[in-house]
Design a protein around this motif. Sequence first.
Motif, PDB file in Angstrom:
ATOM      1  N   ARG A  66       0.828  -1.209   0.000  1.00 39.40           N
ATOM      2  CA  ARG A  66       0.000   0.000   0.000  1.00 39.40           C
ATOM      3  C   ARG A  66       0.859   1.253   0.000  1.00 39.40           C
ATOM      4  O   ARG A  66       0.593   2.216  -0.735  1.00 39.40           O
ATOM      5  N   LEU A  67       1.911   1.253   0.827  1.00 38.90           N
ATOM      6  CA  LEU A  67       2.805   2.408   0.884  1.00 38.90           C
ATOM      7  C   LEU A  67       3.543   2.606  -0.435  1.00 38.90           C
ATOM      8  O   LEU A  67       3.721   3.730  -0.897  1.00 38.90           O
ATOM      9  N   GLU A  68       3.979   1.501  -1.054  1.00 42.83           N
ATOM     10  CA  GLU A  68       4.643   1.598  -2.357  1.00 42.83           C
ATOM     11  C   GLU A  68       3.704   2.216  -3.389  1.00 42.83           C
ATOM     12  O   GLU A  68       4.116   3.083  -4.176  1.00 42.83           O
ATOM     13  N   ALA A  69       2.461   1.763  -3.413  1.00 42.58           N
ATOM     14  CA  ALA A  69       1.484   2.282  -4.373  1.00 42.58           C
ATOM     15  C   ALA A  69       1.224   3.768  -4.126  1.00 42.58           C
ATOM     16  O   ALA A  69       1.116   4.564  -5.065  1.00 42.58           O
ATOM     17  N   MET A  70       1.131   4.137  -2.868  1.00 39.71           N
ATOM     18  CA  MET A  70       0.892   5.526  -2.506  1.00 39.71           C
ATOM     19  C   MET A  70       2.042   6.420  -2.972  1.00 39.71           C
ATOM     20  O   MET A  70       1.833   7.494  -3.545  1.00 39.71           O
ATOM     21  N   LEU A  71       3.259   5.956  -2.770  1.00 37.89           N
ATOM     22  CA  LEU A  71       4.433   6.736  -3.160  1.00 37.89           C
ATOM     23  C   LEU A  71       4.574   6.845  -4.670  1.00 37.89           C
ATOM     24  O   LEU A  71       5.056   7.853  -5.191  1.00 37.89           O
ATOM     25  N   SER A  72       4.128   5.815  -5.383  1.00 39.79           N
ATOM     26  CA  SER A  72       4.267   5.816  -6.836  1.00 39.79           C
ATOM     27  C   SER A  72       3.392   6.879  -7.495  1.00 39.79           C
ATOM     28  O   SER A  72       3.626   7.249  -8.652  1.00 39.79           O
ATOM     29  N   MET A  73       2.398   7.387  -6.782  1.00 35.32           N
ATOM     30  CA  MET A  73       1.503   8.397  -7.333  1.00 35.32           C
ATOM     31  C   MET A  73       2.042   9.810  -7.161  1.00 35.32           C
ATOM     32  O   MET A  73       1.454  10.768  -7.647  1.00 35.32           O
ATOM     33  N   ASP A  74       3.151   9.944  -6.449  1.00 38.90           N
ATOM     34  CA  ASP A  74       3.741  11.265  -6.204  1.00 38.90           C
ATOM     35  C   ASP A  74       5.018  11.399  -7.029  1.00 38.90           C
ATOM     36  O   ASP A  74       5.982  10.668  -6.800  1.00 38.90           O
ATOM     37  N   PRO A  75       5.071  12.326  -7.991  1.00 36.63           N
ATOM     38  CA  PRO A  75       6.247  12.445  -8.865  1.00 36.63           C
ATOM     39  C   PRO A  75       7.520  12.869  -8.150  1.00 36.63           C
ATOM     40  O   PRO A  75       8.617  12.674  -8.685  1.00 36.63           O
ATOM     41  N   ARG A  76       7.389  13.433  -6.943  1.00 37.03           N
ATOM     42  CA  ARG A  76       8.578  13.877  -6.203  1.00 37.03           C
ATOM     43  C   ARG A  76       9.127  12.807  -5.278  1.00 37.03           C
ATOM     44  O   ARG A  76      10.141  13.006  -4.624  1.00 37.03           O
ATOM     45  N   LYS A  77       8.437  11.677  -5.216  1.00 35.28           N
ATOM     46  CA  LYS A  77       8.871  10.607  -4.323  1.00 35.28           C
ATOM     47  C   LYS A  77       9.112   9.329  -5.118  1.00 35.28           C
ATOM     48  O   LYS A  77       8.325   8.963  -5.979  1.00 35.28           O
ATOM     49  N   SER A  78      10.193   8.655  -4.786  1.00 35.35           N
ATOM     50  CA  SER A  78      10.519   7.391  -5.447  1.00 35.35           C
ATOM     51  C   SER A  78      10.818   6.344  -4.381  1.00 35.35           C
ATOM     52  O   SER A  78      11.648   6.567  -3.497  1.00 35.35           O
ATOM     53  N   CYS A  79      10.117   5.210  -4.447  1.00 40.47           N
ATOM     54  CA  CYS A  79      10.403   4.108  -3.535  1.00 40.47           C
ATOM     55  C   CYS A  79      11.538   3.292  -4.149  1.00 40.47           C
ATOM     56  O   CYS A  79      11.340   2.569  -5.121  1.00 40.47           O
ATOM     57  N   VAL A  80      12.729   3.422  -3.580  1.00 42.81           N
ATOM     58  CA  VAL A  80      13.904   2.767  -4.170  1.00 42.81           C
ATOM     59  C   VAL A  80      14.090   1.343  -3.657  1.00 42.81           C
ATOM     60  O   VAL A  80      14.919   0.595  -4.171  1.00 42.81           O
ATOM     61  N   GLY A  81      13.341   0.957  -2.640  1.00 39.70           N
ATOM     62  CA  GLY A  81      13.453  -0.403  -2.115  1.00 39.70           C
ATOM     63  C   GLY A  81      12.412  -0.645  -1.041  1.00 39.70           C
ATOM     64  O   GLY A  81      12.096   0.252  -0.258  1.00 39.70           O
ATOM     65  N   ALA A  82      11.852  -1.855  -1.026  1.00 38.08           N
ATOM     66  CA  ALA A  82      10.853  -2.213  -0.005  1.00 38.08           C
ATOM     67  C   ALA A  82      11.131  -3.637   0.443  1.00 38.08           C
ATOM     68  O   ALA A  82      11.149  -4.549  -0.380  1.00 38.08           O
ATOM     69  N   PHE A  83      11.331  -3.819   1.745  1.00 37.66           N
ATOM     70  CA  PHE A  83      11.804  -5.109   2.242  1.00 37.66           C
ATOM     71  C   PHE A  83      11.033  -5.531   3.494  1.00 37.66           C
ATOM     72  O   PHE A  83      10.599  -4.702   4.293  1.00 37.66           O
ATOM     73  N   GLY A  84      10.885  -6.840   3.654  1.00 41.42           N
ATOM     74  CA  GLY A  84      10.158  -7.395   4.780  1.00 41.42           C
ATOM     75  C   GLY A  84      11.022  -7.721   5.980  1.00 41.42           C
ATOM     76  O   GLY A  84      10.505  -8.162   7.008  1.00 41.42           O
ATOM     77  N   ASP A  85      12.314  -7.514   5.873  1.00 35.40           N
ATOM     78  CA  ASP A  85      13.220  -7.711   7.012  1.00 35.40           C
ATOM     79  C   ASP A  85      14.443  -6.835   6.814  1.00 35.40           C
ATOM     80  O   ASP A  85      14.607  -6.197   5.780  1.00 35.40           O
ATOM     81  N   CYS A  86      15.301  -6.803   7.823  1.00 35.80           N
ATOM     82  CA  CYS A  86      16.482  -5.936   7.783  1.00 35.80           C
ATOM     83  C   CYS A  86      17.760  -6.704   7.462  1.00 35.80           C
ATOM     84  O   CYS A  86      18.863  -6.221   7.725  1.00 35.80           O
ATOM     85  N   SER A  87      17.613  -7.897   6.913  1.00 34.78           N
ATOM     86  CA  SER A  87      18.815  -8.630   6.511  1.00 34.78           C
ATOM     87  C   SER A  87      19.498  -7.882   5.373  1.00 34.78           C
ATOM     88  O   SER A  87      18.842  -7.224   4.567  1.00 34.78           O
ATOM     89  N   ARG A  88      20.802  -7.950   5.323  1.00 29.31           N
ATOM     90  CA  ARG A  88      21.603  -7.266   4.304  1.00 29.31           C
ATOM     91  C   ARG A  88      21.313  -5.767   4.270  1.00 29.31           C
ATOM     92  O   ARG A  88      21.322  -5.130   3.208  1.00 29.31           O
ATOM     93  N   LEU A  89      21.007  -5.215   5.441  1.00 33.93           N
ATOM     94  CA  LEU A  89      20.667  -3.795   5.528  1.00 33.93           C
ATOM     95  C   LEU A  89      21.794  -2.916   5.004  1.00 33.93           C
ATOM     96  O   LEU A  89      21.560  -1.973   4.236  1.00 33.93           O
ATOM     97  N   TYR A  90      23.016  -3.224   5.401  1.00 34.62           N
ATOM     98  CA  TYR A  90      24.160  -2.408   4.972  1.00 34.62           C
ATOM     99  C   TYR A  90      24.260  -2.385   3.449  1.00 34.62           C
ATOM    100  O   TYR A  90      24.375  -1.320   2.831  1.00 34.62           O
ATOM    101  N   GLN A  91      24.200  -3.571   2.830  1.00 36.97           N
ATOM    102  CA  GLN A  91      24.330  -3.664   1.379  1.00 36.97           C
ATOM    103  C   GLN A  91      23.173  -2.949   0.681  1.00 36.97           C
ATOM    104  O   GLN A  91      23.378  -2.274  -0.337  1.00 36.97           O
TER     105      GLN A  91
END
Length: 198
Positions: A66-91
Motif C-alpha cells: 500500500r505504501l509503495e502504491a501511494m508513493l508511486s503516485m507522487d512524482p517527487r517521491k521514489s520508492c527505491v526499495g521495499a523489504f520485509g526484514d532488515c537482513s543485508r541492511l548495509y548492502q
Amino acid sequence: RRMNVMSGGLFAERMRYLHEDSTWMISEFPVRMGRFPEWLSLEKNPIDCDMIRLMLFDDDRMRRQRLEAMLSMDPRKSCVGAFGDCSRLYQRVRRFKPNIVLMEMGMPGLDGISATRLVKGIDPSIKVIIQTAVDDEENIFNSLRAGAEGYILEDTGDDKILQGIEDVFNGGAVIAPSAALRVARHFNQNAGFGNNGH
C-alpha cells in the motif's frame, strides 16, 4: 547490464530486482540499431537531490504494498526499495542510496531501533522515520536516541504519512501527537514542574 546476441538479433538484458521475494528477474528487450534504452547508458546517472528517495522496511506485506502504491503516485517521491526484514541492511542502503528510510519498529531479526542506528552509522544524512503500533515512552526515547527524525503510528492516515515524509526531507521532524504528549510530560516532570503550577 550486458549485451547478448540471441537468434541473430541484438538484445539488451536488464536485471530487475523484485522487492517481495528478493529474487532477480531478467527482462530482454530488442534494441534497434543505433538506438539504445536510456538505462543502458554507461555513464553514471547523478542522483536528483530534490527527489525523495524512500526505502521501506516493513514485515507487513499488505501495508508495504500500500505504501509503495501511494508513493508511486507522487512524482517527487521514489520508492527505491521495499523489504520485509532488515537482513543485508548495509548492502541495501549502500546500493539503493535512500535519503529517507521508513522503518517498522517490530521488524523480525534486527529490530527497528537497532536498524536505525545501523543506517545512521552508514550515512548520518539519511533521515529515518520509525513506524510502530506502540507509543510507550521507552520506545519513543530509544528511537530518538538512535537518531530517528520521526516517530509515527501504524494507523496514521496516508496523507499525514506523505506530509511527514515531506517535513522530514525538508529538515523537520514528525512525531505522533500521543508520542509528542508523552515527550512533553517527560520533560515537564524532569524540569521540576509539579502539580502546584510552578
